[in-house]
Design a protein around this motif. Structure first.
Motif, mmCIF file in Angstrom:
data_model
loop_
_atom_site.group_PDB
_atom_site.id
_atom_site.type_symbol
_atom_site.label_atom_id
_atom_site.label_comp_id
_atom_site.label_asym_id
_atom_site.label_seq_id
_atom_site.Cartn_x
_atom_site.Cartn_y
_atom_site.Cartn_z
ATOM 1 N N TRP A 72 73.918 53.187 -5.741
ATOM 2 C CA TRP A 72 74.813 53.768 -4.755
ATOM 3 C C TRP A 72 75.491 54.948 -5.432
ATOM 4 O O TRP A 72 76.242 54.781 -6.389
ATOM 5 C CB TRP A 72 75.834 52.735 -4.300
ATOM 6 N N ASP A 73 75.194 56.145 -4.986
ATOM 7 C CA ASP A 73 75.761 57.388 -5.506
ATOM 8 C C ASP A 73 76.764 57.873 -4.467
ATOM 9 O O ASP A 73 76.387 58.160 -3.328
ATOM 10 C CB ASP A 73 74.638 58.408 -5.714
ATOM 11 N N PHE A 74 78.055 57.940 -4.852
ATOM 12 C CA PHE A 74 79.085 58.254 -3.863
ATOM 13 C C PHE A 74 80.254 58.990 -4.502
ATOM 14 O O PHE A 74 80.355 59.095 -5.721
ATOM 15 C CB PHE A 74 79.562 56.982 -3.159
ATOM 16 N N VAL A 75 81.113 59.519 -3.650
ATOM 17 C CA VAL A 75 82.331 60.198 -4.082
ATOM 18 C C VAL A 75 83.503 59.501 -3.399
ATOM 19 O O VAL A 75 83.480 59.284 -2.188
ATOM 20 C CB VAL A 75 82.324 61.697 -3.693
ATOM 21 N N MET A 76 84.497 59.160 -4.202
ATOM 22 C CA MET A 76 85.745 58.650 -3.639
ATOM 23 C C MET A 76 86.707 59.826 -3.583
ATOM 24 O O MET A 76 86.893 60.538 -4.571
ATOM 25 C CB MET A 76 86.316 57.522 -4.498
#
Length: 178
Positions: free
Chosen positions: A66-70
């Motif tokens: 899971w590649d994500f930005v918070m």
């Protein structure tokens, strides 16, 4: 007999590098587990209060990522990467969490989903590579408070899902007024 971490170390050897949290959630274990398996769920509750999440890619399988930005409430973006290391539906998820695929400071988390009557007890055990990294996460990034807020968001989200007889997901984003 010594209890071991997912990395094979005796549990007492990791005590100064770990954070352990738990929460009883008023929803069936299968539903709580499902909230971790689909990005459409994760994007609704993941992160502390005031944060939102944008996913670049998501593949929920052992070895998947899971590649994500918070996005923080102050406008700061935090690059995040999770690799799923073990998935045992609906009992357990083990993952490696860092800023990128090759982050040398990535930490391990194991989530245990325990059925407790009509509720679920979720236990999240996170082990950092060093005591210093754990301490930095606690002091600089407020990992304990943020983790508690994230689990509270999860509890509220799945409670809404379990009350929703039609199976449709509410469309109010996390943190927005209803």
């Amino acid at each position: 007999m010594a209890t071991t971490s997912s990395g094979g170390e005796p549990e007492h050897a990791t005590a100064d590098r770990e954070i352990v949290m738990s929460r009883v959630i008023s929803a069936p274990r299968e539903l709580v587990f499902e909230a971790f398996t689909q990005v459409r769920h994760l994007s609704r509750w993941w992160g502390p209060e005031g944060f939102s999440t944008s996913t670049r890619s998501f593949e929920f399988r052992v070895g998947g990522a899971w590649d994500f930005v918070m996005h923080g409430p102050d406008g700061t973006d935090y690059q995040e990467w999770i690799t799923w290391r073990e998935i045992v539906p609906p009992e357990r998820i083990a993952l490696l969490h860092g800023e990128s695929r090759d982050d040398p400071d990535a930490f391990e988390s194991v989530l245990a989903f325990e059925q407790a009557g009509d509720e679920t007890r979720l236990v999240m055990r996170t082990v950092f590579p060093t005591k210093e990294l754990r301490d930095e996460a606690v002091e600089k990034y407020h990992a304990v408070e943020g983790g508690e807020q994230t689990l509270r968001n999860l509890a509220a989200y799945v409670a809404d899902l379990s009350r929703n007889d039609t199976g449709r997901i509410e469309t109010t984003p996390k943190g927005a007024a209803s």
